[in-house]
Design an enzyme around this catalytic site. Structure first.
Site, PDB file in Angstrom:
ATOM      1  N   ASP A   1      49.329   9.452  33.397  1.00 41.92           N
ATOM      2  CA  ASP A   1      48.183   9.844  34.111  1.00 41.92           C
ATOM      3  C   ASP A   1      48.864  11.072  35.030  1.00 41.92           C
ATOM      4  OD1 ASP A   1      49.423   8.522  35.889  1.00 41.92           O
ATOM      5  OD2 ASP A   1      47.874   7.219  36.503  1.00 41.92           O
ATOM      6  N   SER A   2      49.835  11.151  35.052  1.00 36.88           N
ATOM      7  CA  SER A   2      50.305  12.831  35.743  1.00 36.88           C
ATOM      8  C   SER A   2      49.749  13.830  35.257  1.00 36.88           C
ATOM      9  CB  SER A   2      51.779  12.885  35.566  1.00 36.88           C
ATOM     10  OG  SER A   2      52.190  12.693  34.176  1.00 36.88           O
TER      11      SER A   2
ATOM     12  N   ASP B   1      49.471   5.858  29.501  1.00 38.75           N
ATOM     13  CA  ASP B   1      48.993   5.124  30.832  1.00 38.75           C
ATOM     14  C   ASP B   1      47.576   4.546  30.679  1.00 38.75           C
ATOM     15  OD1 ASP B   1      51.133   5.064  32.544  1.00 38.75           O
ATOM     16  OD2 ASP B   1      50.738   7.054  33.322  1.00 38.75           O
TER      17      ASP B   1
ATOM     18  N   LYS C   1      51.329   1.688  29.603  1.00 41.02           N
ATOM     19  CA  LYS C   1      52.037   1.713  30.948  1.00 41.02           C
ATOM     20  C   LYS C   1      51.063   1.365  32.104  1.00 41.02           C
ATOM     21  CE  LYS C   1      53.989   4.974  32.937  1.00 41.02           C
ATOM     22  NZ  LYS C   1      53.385   4.977  34.416  1.00 41.02           N
TER      23      LYS C   1
ATOM     24  N   GLU D   1      51.023   0.269  36.324  1.00 43.08           N
ATOM     25  CA  GLU D   1      51.787   0.020  37.686  1.00 43.08           C
ATOM     26  C   GLU D   1      51.394  -1.245  38.385  1.00 43.08           C
ATOM     27  OE1 GLU D   1      50.554   3.554  40.072  1.00 43.08           O
ATOM     28  OE2 GLU D   1      51.240   5.050  38.267  1.00 43.08           O
TER      29      GLU D   1
ATOM     30  N   GLU E   1      60.291   4.525  39.596  1.00 45.91           N
ATOM     31  CA  GLU E   1      60.088   5.792  40.418  1.00 45.91           C
ATOM     32  C   GLU E   1      60.529   6.014  41.538  1.00 45.91           C
ATOM     33  OE1 GLU E   1      56.259   7.490  39.261  1.00 45.91           O
ATOM     34  OE2 GLU E   1      56.681   9.155  40.384  1.00 45.91           O
TER      35      GLU E   1
END
Ligand code: KIV
Length: 285
Positions: free
Chosen positions: A46-47, A85, A115, A117, A184
């Site tokens: 999602d970057s 993501d 992925k 978080e 991260e």
């Protein structure tokens, strides 16, 4: 790299002490190049909200955006493992919601894993997705979707309490069935401890050299960005300069008539020329 990378390959790589190379990819040509270069994992992160869409955080990224980009990447990569993501609020509402959205990333996007978080608070969700047959990569440390709670993009786990919590989170995520863990912006010493305590691979970004693998954001890594570059990034190329120089020469050649030249110009064949001669001379109209 000839064989396709799977979650089992990654586990074996950790066991054999072989480092894992992961990069983000958001489109087809990039996926083709990185896949051919032998990158083990391509992350449709999602970057992309920040480096492709020009947003200041990853929060506005929608599931549809990730599906759109994952489709392009999955058409281009045949060996790398493709991880997509789950964006902000596509897995936090309920485990059912998470599983359905994860399934969409596989079914529509062509991803092979997802992925998400978070720590112990998402462990039950990880378990639910994994039970549905979808591999999950976890993500701890700086979790950009929580940037407003964390108070900025800064290194996490600097106090004893925070470090202990991160280790507990990592163990809970492994227990829930995650196949790998992104760390991260974590101090190298803590990343080393977590890596040694887990049987699944850790993939670091700004987490020092002791993780089982490393990940960088593609645009930062090749210098294809005009925005903020994090300190932990290493720039392996200067794509922005190449593009700017190419654009300047193009503008010059268009304005001075140097482009297009004979090589870029289609001409009539002799028989076509003969047929069109009256028309070209303005005759018979
Ligand atoms: O979105 C992303 O690119 C990521 C990496 C920085 C790990 O989550």
């Amino acid at each position: 790299m000839t064989k396709s990378v799977t979650v089992k390959t990654l586990l074996k790589m950790k066991q054999a002490g072989q480092k894992i190379a992961m990069l983000t990819a958001y489109d087809h040509p990039t996926a083709v190049l990185l896949d051919a270069a032998g990158v083990h994992i391509l992350l449709v992160g999602d970057s992309l909200g920040m480096v492709v869409q020009g947003q200041t955080t990853t929060i506005p990224v929608a599931l549809e955006d990730i599906i759109y980009h994952t489709k392009m990447v999955s058409r281009g990569a045949h060996h790398s493992l493709i991880v997509a993501d789950l964006p902000f609020l596509t897995y936090q509402i309920s485990a059912d919601q998470a599983m359905q959205n994860a399934a969409q990333l596989l079914r529509e996007g062509g991803a092979q894993a997802v992925k998400l978080e978070g720590g112990q608070e998402v462990a039950a969700t990880v378990q639910r997705i994994v039970q549905a047959g979808i591999p999950v990569m976890a993500h701890l440390g700086l979790t950009p979707q929580s940037v407003h709670t964390l108070g900025g993009f800064s290194v996490q786990g600097r106090t004893r309490e925070a470090a202990e919590r991160m280790l507990e989170d990592a163990l809970a995520l492994q227990q829930a069935g995650a196949f790998a863990l992104v760390l991260e912006m974590v101090p190298a010493e803590l990343a080393e401890l977590i890596t040694s305590r887990l049987s699944i691979p850790t993939i670091g970004i700004g987490a020092g050299p002791f993780c089982d693998g490393q990940v960088l954001v593609f645009h930062d890594m090749v210098g294809y960005t005009s925005g903020y570059i994090p300190k932990h990034n290493k720039r392996y190329a200067n794509v922005a300069q190449v593009i700017q120089e190419a654009a300047s020469v193009y503008i010059q050649e268009v304005t001075n008539g140097g482009f297009p030249g004979e090589d870029q110009t289609a001409r009539l064949r002799p028989e076509e020329f003969d047929e069109l001669t009256p028309l070209l001379r303005g005759e018979g109209q």
